[in-house]
Scaffold this motif. Structure first.
Motif, PDB file in Angstrom:
ATOM      1  N   THR A 230       1.297   9.812  -0.127  1.00 19.98           N
ATOM      2  CA  THR A 230       0.414   9.827  -1.299  1.00 19.98           C
ATOM      3  C   THR A 230       0.654   8.631  -2.217  1.00 19.98           C
ATOM      4  O   THR A 230      -0.057   8.481  -3.218  1.00 19.98           O
ATOM      5  CB  THR A 230       0.608  11.120  -2.124  1.00 19.98           C
ATOM      6  OG1 THR A 230       1.951  11.167  -2.640  1.00 19.98           O
ATOM      7  CG2 THR A 230       0.339  12.356  -1.279  1.00 19.98           C
ATOM      8  N   GLU A 231       1.641   7.784  -1.906  1.00 21.48           N
ATOM      9  CA  GLU A 231       1.923   6.614  -2.741  1.00 21.48           C
ATOM     10  C   GLU A 231       0.661   5.746  -2.886  1.00 21.48           C
ATOM     11  O   GLU A 231       0.091   5.297  -1.890  1.00 21.48           O
ATOM     12  CB  GLU A 231       3.061   5.804  -2.118  1.00 21.48           C
ATOM     13  CG  GLU A 231       3.255   4.407  -2.685  1.00 21.48           C
ATOM     14  CD  GLU A 231       3.399   4.381  -4.195  1.00 21.48           C
ATOM     15  OE1 GLU A 231       2.710   3.572  -4.832  1.00 21.48           O
ATOM     16  OE2 GLU A 231       4.193   5.178  -4.734  1.00 21.48           O
ATOM     17  N   PRO A 232       0.205   5.505  -4.120  1.00 26.45           N
ATOM     18  CA  PRO A 232      -1.053   4.767  -4.336  1.00 26.45           C
ATOM     19  C   PRO A 232      -1.068   3.372  -3.720  1.00 26.45           C
ATOM     20  O   PRO A 232      -2.147   2.886  -3.336  1.00 26.45           O
ATOM     21  CB  PRO A 232      -1.152   4.696  -5.868  1.00 26.45           C
ATOM     22  CG  PRO A 232      -0.370   5.880  -6.353  1.00 26.45           C
ATOM     23  CD  PRO A 232       0.754   6.041  -5.379  1.00 26.45           C
ATOM     24  N   TYR A 233       0.085   2.720  -3.611  1.00 30.69           N
ATOM     25  CA  TYR A 233       0.104   1.363  -3.055  1.00 30.69           C
ATOM     26  C   TYR A 233      -0.528   1.338  -1.666  1.00 30.69           C
ATOM     27  O   TYR A 233      -1.205   0.368  -1.298  1.00 30.69           O
ATOM     28  CB  TYR A 233       1.537   0.827  -2.972  1.00 30.69           C
ATOM     29  CG  TYR A 233       1.611  -0.545  -2.320  1.00 30.69           C
ATOM     30  CD1 TYR A 233       1.360  -1.695  -3.066  1.00 30.69           C
ATOM     31  CD2 TYR A 233       1.873  -0.693  -0.961  1.00 30.69           C
ATOM     32  CE1 TYR A 233       1.379  -2.954  -2.470  1.00 30.69           C
ATOM     33  CE2 TYR A 233       1.908  -1.951  -0.358  1.00 30.69           C
ATOM     34  CZ  TYR A 233       1.658  -3.068  -1.119  1.00 30.69           C
ATOM     35  OH  TYR A 233       1.670  -4.307  -0.514  1.00 30.69           O
ATOM     36  N   LEU A 234      -0.321   2.397  -0.886  1.00 30.41           N
ATOM     37  CA  LEU A 234      -0.802   2.428   0.496  1.00 30.41           C
ATOM     38  C   LEU A 234      -2.328   2.394   0.568  1.00 30.41           C
ATOM     39  O   LEU A 234      -2.891   1.968   1.580  1.00 30.41           O
ATOM     40  CB  LEU A 234      -0.271   3.670   1.216  1.00 30.41           C
ATOM     41  CG  LEU A 234       1.260   3.839   1.242  1.00 30.41           C
ATOM     42  CD1 LEU A 234       1.628   5.142   1.932  1.00 30.41           C
ATOM     43  CD2 LEU A 234       1.930   2.651   1.924  1.00 30.41           C
ATOM     44  N   LEU A 235      -2.985   2.841  -0.489  1.00 26.83           N
ATOM     45  CA  LEU A 235      -4.445   2.919  -0.489  1.00 26.83           C
ATOM     46  C   LEU A 235      -5.110   1.657  -1.015  1.00 26.83           C
ATOM     47  O   LEU A 235      -6.321   1.493  -0.908  1.00 26.83           O
ATOM     48  CB  LEU A 235      -4.899   4.117  -1.334  1.00 26.83           C
ATOM     49  CG  LEU A 235      -4.383   5.483  -0.879  1.00 26.83           C
ATOM     50  CD1 LEU A 235      -4.833   6.572  -1.849  1.00 26.83           C
ATOM     51  CD2 LEU A 235      -4.849   5.791   0.536  1.00 26.83           C
ATOM     52  N   ARG A 236      -4.313   0.764  -1.605  1.00 30.30           N
ATOM     53  CA  ARG A 236      -4.877  -0.468  -2.150  1.00 30.30           C
ATOM     54  C   ARG A 236      -5.323  -1.396  -1.026  1.00 30.30           C
ATOM     55  O   ARG A 236      -4.741  -1.418   0.053  1.00 30.30           O
ATOM     56  CB  ARG A 236      -3.855  -1.185  -3.019  1.00 30.30           C
ATOM     57  CG  ARG A 236      -3.604  -0.538  -4.361  1.00 30.30           C
ATOM     58  CD  ARG A 236      -2.525  -1.273  -5.141  1.00 30.30           C
ATOM     59  NE  ARG A 236      -2.756  -2.716  -5.167  1.00 30.30           N
ATOM     60  CZ  ARG A 236      -1.857  -3.601  -5.585  1.00 30.30           C
ATOM     61  NH1 ARG A 236      -0.670  -3.191  -5.998  1.00 30.30           N
ATOM     62  NH2 ARG A 236      -2.150  -4.888  -5.584  1.00 30.30           N
ATOM     63  N   SER A 237      -6.353  -2.157  -1.304  1.00 33.37           N
ATOM     64  CA  SER A 237      -6.804  -3.137  -0.318  1.00 33.37           C
ATOM     65  C   SER A 237      -6.068  -4.454  -0.530  1.00 33.37           C
ATOM     66  O   SER A 237      -5.569  -4.740  -1.620  1.00 33.37           O
ATOM     67  CB  SER A 237      -8.314  -3.345  -0.428  1.00 33.37           C
ATOM     68  OG  SER A 237      -8.661  -3.743  -1.744  1.00 33.37           O
ATOM     69  N   ALA A 238      -5.965  -5.254   0.513  1.00 32.57           N
ATOM     70  CA  ALA A 238      -5.328  -6.568   0.432  1.00 32.57           C
ATOM     71  C   ALA A 238      -6.252  -7.532  -0.310  1.00 32.57           C
ATOM     72  O   ALA A 238      -7.479  -7.327  -0.327  1.00 32.57           O
ATOM     73  CB  ALA A 238      -5.026  -7.072   1.833  1.00 32.57           C
ATOM     74  N   PRO A 239      -5.701  -8.603  -0.931  1.00 29.46           N
ATOM     75  CA  PRO A 239      -4.296  -8.997  -0.890  1.00 29.46           C
ATOM     76  C   PRO A 239      -3.418  -8.122  -1.780  1.00 29.46           C
ATOM     77  O   PRO A 239      -3.835  -7.721  -2.864  1.00 29.46           O
ATOM     78  CB  PRO A 239      -4.327 -10.446  -1.395  1.00 29.46           C
ATOM     79  CG  PRO A 239      -5.568 -10.556  -2.203  1.00 29.46           C
ATOM     80  CD  PRO A 239      -6.543  -9.608  -1.604  1.00 29.46           C
TER      81      PRO A 239
END
Length: 369
Positions: A230-239
């Motif tokens: 559930t960590e939000p970082y994992l859902l962010r798009s690159a870069p």
């Protein structure tokens, strides 16, 4: 550019398990590893740095002293490498030194990154021109300042009709996505060895889980894995890029607050977490019939992690970069030798499509000997 030149690369990553140094020869855009040496990282110095990385109170005097001590450590590491290689300093064009990251915050109103290890000391003590401070020019141009290694990967691993993803598993895991006739993509997928190493250090008293022996004693706990995902970082798009500022022991302890688990089950689940977060990203980039995942960094020597990547990515050929002729232990240090060569010749070394910078730039600051 046909000049044959020697460069030294110096890398100390988030794990701080040693200072990686390499001596390379670059000619016609071809890089050849001549020698390498892993220089020990003093435990007391490592702990002082970890205290800063984990947000413990500090002051300018402490940061300045650590900057000085690291300058001497990196210089000693280079001199030890040159002695080991029987290579005179005069034959080396420049040193590329990444420095030790103590904080990386590429987002927000005042984005910044801080790598310490006084390059003036390195240049003076080795007698070799030194290039350092690679990340901040990219950030000044609106980029993340990381990852910088995809440009190097692009220069050494060719693609034909299928995807090649180069995966570096250090403290943090990052990928370089090389697809035929498409722009390079690269970003941090999430934790690599960092959480596993930290948990193993506390519960087994060792720096890392050798041969995944600790993890193999446990089982994956679905409840914990679901929580970690559930960590939000994992859902962010690159870069995007991350580091110890996010994935650290206090973060893990917060995830474990409502659970009572054995230490070995946590270790096994952390290994699974690294594998799944990597595989979820890699599988997006499959092109062609024979996509390859080339693994380097310390995680390439974790047999359980490599097994799980192979199982989670059945359509991919999972190899180490050694099997493609590039030493997996020394990949990042070689990249900073290459970045130094690009700076010496004022050649672009970032990839705006990877970092989000507004333009190409030759990264790094030159500190003359």
């Amino acid at each position: 550019m046909n000049t044959k030149q020697r460069f030294v690369g110096v890398m100390s990553g988030t794990s701080m398990d040693g200072v990686d140094t390499v001596l390379v020869e670059i000619e016609n855009n071809q890089i050849r590893l001549l020698n390498s040496l892993d220089f020990p990282f003093p435990n007391q110095l490592k702990q002082r740095l970890l205290n800063i990385c984990l947000g413990q109170p500090t002051n300018l005097a402490e940061v300045g002293e650590l900057d000085h001590l690291l300058g001497h450590l990196f210089a000693d590491a280079v001199n030890a490498l040159l002695k080991h290689a029987n290579c005179p300093a005069e034959s080396v064009t420049a040193i590329g030194n990444h420095g030790q990251t103590v904080y990386h915050r590429p987002d927000g109103d005042a984005p910044f990154t801080m790598q310490i290890g006084d390059a003036n000391i390195i240049a003076t003590k080795t007698g070799i021109d030194t290039v350092a401070d690679f990340r901040r020019k990219d950030m000044a141009l609106g980029g993340q300042g990381a990852p910088l290694v995809p440009a190097f990967h692009h220069s050494i691993f060719a693609t034909s009709e299928s995807s090649v993803v180069v995966l570096n598993i250090g403290g943090i895991a990052n990928i370089s996505v090389l697809r035929p006739n498409q722009p390079v993509i690269g970003y941090d997928t999430g934790p690599g060895n960092m959480l596993m190493d930290a948990w193993c250090s506390i519960h087994r008293g060792s720096k890392y889980d050798k041969d995944a022996q600790f993890a193999r004693e446990g089982v994956v706990v679905p409840e914990l894995l679901t929580q970690l995902m559930t960590e939000p970082y994992l859902l962010r798009s690159a870069p995007k890029s991350t580091g110890r500022e996010l994935f650290n022991l206090p973060w893990l302890e917060q995830q474990l607050e409502t659970m009572t688990l054995t230490s070995q089950d946590v270790q096994r689940t952390l290994c699974e977490y690294t594998a799944v977060t990597i595989a979820n990203e890699v599988e997006r980039y499959s092109v062609g019939d024979k996509p390859e995942l080339l693994v380097c960094g310390g995680g390439a020597y974790n047999p359980l992690l490599m097994e799980r990547l192979t199982e989670l990515l059945p359509q991919w050929c999972v190899l180490t970069t050694d099997q493609r002729g590039v030493d997996s232990n020394n990949m990042e240090a070689m990249a900073f030798a290459w970045l130094a060569q690009r700076r010496i010749h004022n050649l672009p070394s970032n990839l705006p499509e990877v970092t989000g910078a507004s333009q190409l730039a030759s990264l790094g600051v030159l500190y003359p000997a």
